[in-house]
Design a protein around this motif. Structure first.
Motif, short mmCIF file in Angstrom:
data_model
loop_
_atom_site.label_atom_id
_atom_site.label_comp_id
_atom_site.label_asym_id
_atom_site.label_seq_id
_atom_site.Cartn_x
_atom_site.Cartn_y
_atom_site.Cartn_z
N GLU A 134 27.52 12.66 -25.44
CA GLU A 134 26.98 13.98 -25.20
C GLU A 134 26.56 14.22 -23.75
OE1 GLU A 134 23.81 11.33 -27.12
OE2 GLU A 134 25.89 11.89 -27.55
N ALA A 135 26.16 13.15 -23.03
CA ALA A 135 25.77 13.32 -21.63
C ALA A 135 26.94 13.79 -20.77
CB ALA A 135 25.19 12.01 -21.08
N ALA A 138 26.95 17.57 -21.34
CA ALA A 138 25.74 18.20 -20.80
C ALA A 138 25.77 18.28 -19.28
CB ALA A 138 24.50 17.44 -21.27
N ILE A 238 20.57 19.70 -26.09
CA ILE A 238 20.31 19.00 -24.83
C ILE A 238 20.85 19.77 -23.62
CG2 ILE A 238 20.21 16.73 -25.92
CD1 ILE A 238 23.02 16.20 -24.74
N GLN A 239 21.63 20.81 -23.88
CA GLN A 239 22.05 21.70 -22.79
C GLN A 239 22.22 23.10 -23.35
OE1 GLN A 239 21.86 22.73 -19.73
NE2 GLN A 239 22.79 20.85 -18.98
N TRP A 241 18.08 22.32 -22.52
CA TRP A 241 17.03 21.62 -23.24
C TRP A 241 15.69 22.28 -22.94
CZ3 TRP A 241 13.16 18.43 -20.82
CH2 TRP A 241 13.34 18.20 -19.43
N HIS A 260 17.17 7.80 -27.47
CA HIS A 260 18.47 8.28 -27.96
C HIS A 260 19.37 7.10 -28.26
CE1 HIS A 260 19.93 7.50 -23.89
NE2 HIS A 260 19.23 8.48 -23.38
N VAL A 268 20.97 11.13 -21.18
CA VAL A 268 20.09 12.28 -21.35
C VAL A 268 18.64 11.89 -21.04
CG1 VAL A 268 19.20 13.94 -23.04
CG2 VAL A 268 21.63 13.33 -23.04
N GLU A 271 17.74 12.07 -17.36
CA GLU A 271 17.49 13.43 -16.86
C GLU A 271 16.10 13.90 -17.25
OE1 GLU A 271 17.66 17.24 -15.32
OE2 GLU A 271 18.84 15.46 -14.85
#
Length: 324
Positions: A134-135, A138, A238-239, A241, A260, A268, A271
């Motif tokens: 997912e990062a 994002a 998360i985007q 967030w 996570h 994530v 960040e």
């Protein structure tokens, strides 16, 4: 209010969206006749027909590129990539086309598409079918990334994602598909980018999303026995967030742990930690700690995968660290 499985909640959101909006179409590998690899799209072909619910060839790049074109032509495609690992094959369509179309054409068009995909371990699917990427998404301006933790949020966030005028990556942890949760018959769409306090607490804020929220809640139950109160913040997306919600929680507890399932490095959590160290520095009474997977591929062996995945004991150790 019904108790439904996570996968059934997604199915209900898809079913209602198809019924209520003729521009919604869904397609992907084995999503029509077979009902998807995890049964999430079962019976949708029978109810809505093969013009609205379509199987595709095994070509992730083609699936995503077709969705971009369909979205720019007036449809609202919801496509499934069978495992999140396979978005690597479709990154041009996602990164250079879906995310950039609004900017490339001066705001004259949008790409109202949703890409559904499962991530995560727990089912011994091996290093090419278990990654949490997912990062990657994002990091791309123009993409939104949603990761629900329960049935109600899965339903409400998917309805919101389908209604959104821009591309949304909707990530489903496959360990949650069979998990039961409450879903109101009249549940509304949820706002993307708004977090939820899954459990209030006074001593340490734990920020998480997806299946890891349940890990945080289990750790909170254990720590409560010794008088330690965790406030568990479920990001939901998360985007974007919900920075304000995390900062507000930090102002109450003054300690922060980010949890996570994805690898810790460059994730994530990094960040969130960097941002809170900036805007929330005056609220911190201890260094921020991240809890995630080690920097290595997900092991296939059933004896090794549980050691790889972050668990409640890992989070409890991090909480004691920030309290010390």
């Amino acid at each position: 209010m019904d108790e439904v499985r996570f996968g059934q909640a997604i199915n209900r959101a898809l079913d209602e969206s198809l019924a209520n909006d003729p521009s919604v179409v869904i397609f992907g590998e084995d999503i029509a006749r077979a009902g998807g690899p995890f049964g999430v799209t079962r019976n949708l072909l029978k109810k809505h027909g093969d013009l609205r619910v379509r199987d595709t060839p095994i070509s992730e790049a083609t699936i995503v590129s077709a969705a971009v074109g369909a979205a720019m032509s007036g449809l609202k495609p919801v496509v499934e990539i069978m495992f999140m690992d396979f978005i690597a094959i479709a990154m041009d369509g996602l990164v250079n086309q879906a995310a950039k179309a609004r900017f490339m054409f001066g705001g004259q068009c949008s790409v109202p598409m949703v890409l559904r995909t499962p991530h995560g371990g727990g089912v011994n699917a091996g290093p090419q079918h278990s990654q949490c990427l997912e990062a990657w998404c994002a990091h791309i301006p123009g993409l939104k990334v949603v990761i629900p933790s329960n049935s109600g949020d899965a339903y409400g966030l998917l309805k919101a994602a389908i209604a959104d005028p821009d591309p949304v990556i909707f990530v489903e942890n496959k360990a949650l598909y069979a998990a039961k949760g409450h879903l109101d018959d009249n549940a509304p769409a949820l706002e993307i980018g708004k977090a939820h306090i899954a459990r209030p607490g006074t001593d340490v804020t734990v920020v998480s999303y997806g299946a890891a929220v349940h890990t945080a809640l289990r750790a909170a139950d254990t720590l409560a026995e010794s008088g330690i109160g965790l406030e568990v913040v479920d990001l939901r997306s998360i985007q974007p967030w919900d920075e304000a919600a995390v900062l507000a929680s930090l102002s109450r507890t003054h300690r922060l742990v980010v949890l996570h399932e994805a690898v810790t490095a460059f994730g994530v959590g990094a960040e969130i930690a960097a941002r809170m160290a900036d805007v929330g520095f005056d609220e911190l009474d201890a260094p921020i700690v991240r809890v995630g997977a080690p920097f290595m591929p997900v092991p296939f062996a059933a004896s090794l995968e549980p050691q790889y995945l972050p668990d409640a004991d890992d989070l409890i150790a991090a909480v004691h660290k920030v309290l010390a």
